[in-house]
Design a protein around this motif. Structure first.
Motif, PDB file in Angstrom:
ATOM      1  N   LYS A 135      44.879  39.482  43.158  1.00 24.40           N
ATOM      2  CA  LYS A 135      43.497  39.946  43.281  1.00 24.40           C
ATOM      3  C   LYS A 135      43.337  41.285  42.580  1.00 24.40           C
ATOM      4  O   LYS A 135      44.293  42.041  42.392  1.00 24.40           O
ATOM      5  N   LEU A 162      37.104  51.512  41.657  1.00 27.69           N
ATOM      6  CA  LEU A 162      36.151  50.422  41.379  1.00 27.69           C
ATOM      7  C   LEU A 162      34.752  50.987  41.159  1.00 27.69           C
ATOM      8  O   LEU A 162      34.031  50.564  40.248  1.00 27.69           O
ATOM      9  N   LEU A 167      32.272  48.834  39.122  1.00 29.03           N
ATOM     10  CA  LEU A 167      32.420  47.634  39.937  1.00 29.03           C
ATOM     11  C   LEU A 167      32.129  47.969  41.400  1.00 29.03           C
ATOM     12  O   LEU A 167      31.903  49.127  41.741  1.00 29.03           O
ATOM     13  N   GLU A 170      33.039  44.668  46.834  1.00 27.19           N
ATOM     14  CA  GLU A 170      33.213  43.220  46.997  1.00 27.19           C
ATOM     15  C   GLU A 170      34.127  42.625  45.930  1.00 27.19           C
ATOM     16  O   GLU A 170      34.643  41.513  46.081  1.00 27.19           O
ATOM     17  N   HIS A 171      34.350  43.353  44.814  1.00 28.62           N
ATOM     18  CA  HIS A 171      35.218  42.858  43.754  1.00 28.62           C
ATOM     19  C   HIS A 171      36.698  43.028  44.079  1.00 28.62           C
ATOM     20  O   HIS A 171      37.556  42.500  43.358  1.00 28.62           O
ATOM     21  N   TYR A 172      36.992  43.755  45.138  1.00 28.40           N
ATOM     22  CA  TYR A 172      38.392  44.065  45.496  1.00 28.40           C
ATOM     23  C   TYR A 172      39.213  42.779  45.668  1.00 28.40           C
ATOM     24  O   TYR A 172      40.356  42.697  45.197  1.00 28.40           O
ATOM     25  N   ARG A 174      38.642  39.652  44.557  1.00 30.06           N
ATOM     26  CA  ARG A 174      38.430  38.556  43.611  1.00 30.06           C
ATOM     27  C   ARG A 174      39.576  38.459  42.600  1.00 30.06           C
ATOM     28  O   ARG A 174      40.246  39.452  42.310  1.00 30.06           O
ATOM     29  N   GLU A 178      37.418  35.212  37.977  1.00 31.47           N
ATOM     30  CA  GLU A 178      36.077  35.303  38.542  1.00 31.47           C
ATOM     31  C   GLU A 178      35.253  36.418  37.899  1.00 31.47           C
ATOM     32  O   GLU A 178      34.105  36.623  38.288  1.00 31.47           O
ATOM     33  N   PHE A 179      35.841  37.125  36.938  1.00 33.68           N
ATOM     34  CA  PHE A 179      35.145  38.228  36.270  1.00 33.68           C
ATOM     35  C   PHE A 179      34.816  37.872  34.827  1.00 33.68           C
ATOM     36  O   PHE A 179      35.474  37.023  34.214  1.00 33.68           O
ATOM     37  N   GLN A 183      34.106  42.986  32.654  1.00 27.00           N
ATOM     38  CA  GLN A 183      34.554  43.385  33.988  1.00 27.00           C
ATOM     39  C   GLN A 183      36.080  43.431  34.058  1.00 27.00           C
ATOM     40  O   GLN A 183      36.663  44.311  34.689  1.00 27.00           O
TER      41      GLN A 183
END
Length: 427
Positions: A135, A162, A167, A170-172, A174, A178-179, A183
């Protein structure tokens, strides 16, 4: 509280990174059998073939705290090898890399660990440089874990980073797939900055991104540089990118720096024909201006067998031509001489046919006699005599290696052409 510290720009006359005659050669043949050099009939071996790919061939420069040095050149000129050698990811063949005055190849384990903390790299492809099974938060936290930060401190620092790279929290959790590409490159930047390095080497960090995303990443990198006092070595083939981010520029060709200088001066008063050709290949946004008309012709020579003298002379539009040739005639003569050198001349046809294959018109009488002599020697199998006959005419660009010399304050040039007699450059 986060353990991150805003790093002010270090005001000093001492370079953060000093590179002295750095060389990196790769052997062409790695096995014993493949390294044998055989005679022309394929018989017994004559010895070992010690050819090597001269990826970086004696580069020197200083990089000062807080500045950005751009390194530009075509693909295959040695830029990425230079980056990896500077960081110790591959060992240099010769020369020295000094970080804060200390030679990196002499570092002990503790010093090497400290150097790796202070020098980070951002790679070209953000997808391949991120572990698809981890992740984003864990990827960014890896350098912090190696440095001994606790889990709580790592998470706090990652969330802070982030936000700094645009960013969200919530991107932590993923995964990289998914980017978007932009990103993913922001994640790479966050990982590089996680332990507050002094030096960041960015190897083509925006080349695979859309123009609008490129602008966002470049703006982000400049903001981060201002905030943390970062020093950048920015590698790219795109001169339009370099003009917006760099303080100084080094133009690289086949492992050598051929011109270096302040960015505005190099863009407005370039001297080396290679620099001029690269600049002329940059599209002009003015619709009333004609499209790009590239001056570069021919292929980039092999770094395992680079040309003698100035390595750019085989493609140079301003090659110094010896008397009594015109430029077109001498390029024909060079092609003829190259085939004689490689023993590729067709010798089972009439000499007139051989001559007509290479030369389109009449040549000066002395040159005609030289060509006739070379063809005759080649037909008799006397290739050494054929080469010796053609050695009579030789451009200084082929005979001598030009050294980097000053043409103005901070502006260095490696070229045999007289800088004072050049025509002013304009797009």
């Amino acid at each position: 509280m986060s353990r991150s510290v805003r790093r002010p720009q270090n005001e000093t006359d001492e370079p953060l990174l000093r590179v002295e005659n750095l060389t990196k050669h790769f052997p062409v043949n790695t096995g014993f059998i493949s390294s044998l050099r055989w005679n022309s009939s394929g018989g017994f071996p004559l010895g070992l073939d010690d050819k090597s790919v001269r990826a970086v061939d004696g580069v020197s420069f200083d990089l000062y705290p807080g500045e950005t040095l751009g390194v530009v050149g075509e693909s295959g000129c040695g830029k990425s090898t230079l980056a990896r050698t500077l960081l110790g990811l591959t060992d240099p063949t010769d020369g020295a890399v000094k970080f804060r005055g200390m030679r990196t190849t002499t570092f002990g384990s503790d010093e090497k660990r400290e150097f790796r903390r202070n020098a980070q790299i951002v790679f070209q492809d953000p997808q391949s440089s991120l572990n698809p099974r981890r992740k984003a938060g864990n990827i960014i936290a890896d350098p912090l874990e190696a440095a001994g930060w606790s889990e709580e401190e790592r998470r706090e620092r990652v969330l802070e980073l982030l936000g700094q790279v645009g960013l969200k929290e919530e991107h932590y959790g993923r995964y990289p797939h998914e980017f978007s590409g932009g990103q993913r490159q922001r994640i790479n930047l966050a990982r590089a900055l996680s332990i507050n390095p002094d030096l960041v080497i960015a190897d083509e960090p925006v080349s695979g991104l859309d123009m609008s995303v490129q602008a966002q990443i470049l703006s982000l990198m400049q903001d981060l540089q201002d905030e943390y006092g970062l020093t950048y070595l920015f590698i790219t083939h795109d001169l339009s990118v370099i003009r917006n981010v760099a303080d100084r520029v080094a133009v690289m060709y086949l492992g050598d720096f051929v011109e270096t200088g302040p960015v505005e001066r190099l863009f407005t008063e370039p001297h080396h024909p290679y620099t001029c050709a690269l600049l002329e290949a940059v599209p002009n946004p003015d619709p009333d201006v004609r499209g790009v008309e590239p001056r570069l012709v021919g292929d980039v020579p092999s770094p395992s067998d680079p040309p003698s003298g100035c390595k750019f002379h085989t493609r140079c539009p301003e090659l110094i031509v010896p008397d009594p040739f015109t430029r077109e005639e001498y390029h024909e003569y060079m092609a003829f001489r190259s085939d004689v050198q490689d023993e590729n001349l067709q010798t089972d046809v009439e000499p007139a046919a051989v001559r007509a294959h290479y030369f389109g018109g009449d040549l000066p009488p002395d040159v005609e006699r030289t060509i006739e002599s070379a063809v005759s020697h080649a037909a008799d199998g006397d290739w050494d005599d054929a080469r010796a006959a053609l050695a009579e005419y030789r451009s200084p660009c082929e005979a001598e290696v030009p050294e980097l010399q000053s043409v103005a304050d901070g502006h260095l040039l490696a070229c045999h052409l007289d800088a004072e007699e050049r025509e002013a450059f304009s797009w």
